[in-house]
Design a protein around this motif. Sequence first.
Motif, PDB file in Angstrom:
ATOM      1  N   THR A 180     -32.090  33.333  -1.399  1.00  0.00           N
ATOM      2  CA  THR A 180     -32.825  34.370  -2.126  1.00  0.00           C
ATOM      3  C   THR A 180     -31.915  35.590  -2.207  1.00  0.00           C
ATOM      4  O   THR A 180     -30.787  35.580  -1.692  1.00  0.00           O
ATOM      5  N   GLY A 181     -32.423  36.655  -2.794  1.00  0.00           N
ATOM      6  CA  GLY A 181     -31.627  37.866  -2.853  1.00  0.00           C
ATOM      7  C   GLY A 181     -31.368  38.473  -1.492  1.00  0.00           C
ATOM      8  O   GLY A 181     -30.445  39.275  -1.331  1.00  0.00           O
ATOM      9  N   LYS A 182     -32.145  38.089  -0.494  1.00  0.00           N
ATOM     10  CA  LYS A 182     -32.000  38.645   0.852  1.00  0.00           C
ATOM     11  C   LYS A 182     -31.538  37.627   1.893  1.00  0.00           C
ATOM     12  O   LYS A 182     -31.242  38.008   3.022  1.00  0.00           O
ATOM     13  N   THR A 183     -31.495  36.352   1.527  1.00  0.00           N
ATOM     14  CA  THR A 183     -31.201  35.306   2.513  1.00  0.00           C
ATOM     15  C   THR A 183     -30.016  34.456   2.074  1.00  0.00           C
ATOM     16  O   THR A 183     -29.992  33.934   0.961  1.00  0.00           O
ATOM     17  N   THR A 184     -29.043  34.312   2.976  1.00  0.00           N
ATOM     18  CA  THR A 184     -27.886  33.447   2.761  1.00  0.00           C
ATOM     19  C   THR A 184     -27.793  32.454   3.913  1.00  0.00           C
ATOM     20  O   THR A 184     -27.993  32.830   5.076  1.00  0.00           O
ATOM     21  N   VAL A 185     -27.504  31.205   3.590  1.00  0.00           N
ATOM     22  CA  VAL A 185     -27.361  30.171   4.612  1.00  0.00           C
ATOM     23  C   VAL A 185     -25.972  29.559   4.502  1.00  0.00           C
ATOM     24  O   VAL A 185     -25.563  29.100   3.426  1.00  0.00           O
ATOM     25  N   ASN A 186     -25.269  29.574   5.618  1.00  0.00           N
ATOM     26  CA  ASN A 186     -23.942  28.963   5.703  1.00  0.00           C
ATOM     27  C   ASN A 186     -24.004  27.848   6.738  1.00  0.00           C
ATOM     28  O   ASN A 186     -24.609  28.006   7.801  1.00  0.00           O
ATOM     29  N   GLY A 187     -23.403  26.717   6.456  1.00  0.00           N
ATOM     30  CA  GLY A 187     -23.425  25.609   7.402  1.00  0.00           C
ATOM     31  C   GLY A 187     -22.331  24.609   7.091  1.00  0.00           C
ATOM     32  O   GLY A 187     -21.710  24.641   6.021  1.00  0.00           O
ATOM     33  N   GLY A 188     -22.091  23.706   8.042  1.00  0.00           N
ATOM     34  CA  GLY A 188     -21.056  22.717   7.801  1.00  0.00           C
ATOM     35  C   GLY A 188     -20.843  21.795   8.974  1.00  0.00           C
ATOM     36  O   GLY A 188     -21.497  21.902  10.020  1.00  0.00           O
ATOM     37  N   VAL A 189     -19.902  20.879   8.776  1.00  0.00           N
ATOM     38  CA  VAL A 189     -19.485  19.935   9.807  1.00  0.00           C
ATOM     39  C   VAL A 189     -17.978  20.027   9.963  1.00  0.00           C
ATOM     40  O   VAL A 189     -17.255  20.321   9.003  1.00  0.00           O
ATOM     41  N   VAL A 190     -17.490  19.779  11.179  1.00  0.00           N
ATOM     42  CA  VAL A 190     -16.074  19.925  11.495  1.00  0.00           C
ATOM     43  C   VAL A 190     -15.604  18.709  12.273  1.00  0.00           C
ATOM     44  O   VAL A 190     -16.297  18.244  13.189  1.00  0.00           O
TER      45      VAL A 190
END
Length: 392
Positions: A274-284
């Motif tokens: 959303t304009g206020k919410t950012t989600v970052n994620g991943g696998v390594v």
Amino acid sequence: MLLRKLLVLNLALAGVMTLDVQADELDTFQFRAGQTWQYDSNVFRLSDAVIAPPSDHFGVTTIGAKIDKSYGLQRFEFDINANRYNYKNFSALDFTAVNYAAAWRWSFTPALYGNLTTDRQEYTDNTANFQNPGQLNRRTDRLTLLDAEYAIDGPWRVLGGVFERSSSNSQALTFEGDSKVRGIEAGVKYVFASDSSFAYRLKQGRGEYPNRVLSSTFASDFKDREHEFKLVWPITGKTTIQSRLSYFDRAHDGLAARDFSGFVGQLEATWLATGKTTVNGGVVRELGDYQTNNISYYQGNRFFIAPTWKPTEKTALKFRYDHGVRNYKGPLTGFVATNRRDTTDLAVLGFEWEVIRAVKVTTSVFTDRRKSNEFAADYKSHGANISVLASF
């Protein structure tokens, strides 16, 4: 690559939650000063199976400066900071870390450009394994890189570069020892009209383990080879994927039993929910040097998720959770494999408040835990910190 670049994570565990106050593009010079106070319930990351882990309070005083200036096609950047650590109960751990990053973003023509960069990062690596429990290890990573990119025809680019990287430890007897590698890289890159890009690089390096006591079970020199593929893909205006997949091979001179190879990489996605919410994620996928008589290297898998919610322009609530598994392999001839397996969990919840444009306050709590099937290799810790940073 054996680049241990979870540096922000390590600094968070050490109590230096990096406060990156963004300067305006027109700001040429920026000065900053800050103070952090932290409590850690297990400052040495000791197993409670052996001893009641000691806690401590400590502070970190930070001063630094940043220069960012463009001249025509050239851009120069320099960032330096000094962090003074002061422990309440364990004053022998006090130290000062001076870190810097410098870059020349050069361009001879619009079609021929690149970077000359160098940086130094010193931090408390309190999850390291070494042979003197009850002490802390300070790790220093350095990297110098000269790279170039040339647009030969439309979307195609030719890549090249030379590099030197090193890691050193304050403790003499670490299982992930000091290392230095010099090498070259070459490759090609394709840039799509959508701003997506796909690149391949071949990296070859010659390395050594400085300060190592040589014997029939420890080599001094090695060769690295890496085939690296990178993809940057902005799927939509709100979602971007970045991925790296490499096949890495390290061969030790005169001691093939220490050799290791395999796939490494990272798949990371950023989603503007959303304009206020950012989600970052991943696998390594990790692969690293780790040398005892029963172990030569480790393989690891991690996943992480890090959402950020900004209820207002001046506040942000951040959370990060990392879960990882490491398996240790490569016993020398005549030694029995340990079959060691570690599971790690780290959770950090933080809140940031930009009081005024030049002052930011950050507070966070964390839990850090490692479970292991090796006796006394487990630990658990929790803590909290608050930081104030001023920049102008």
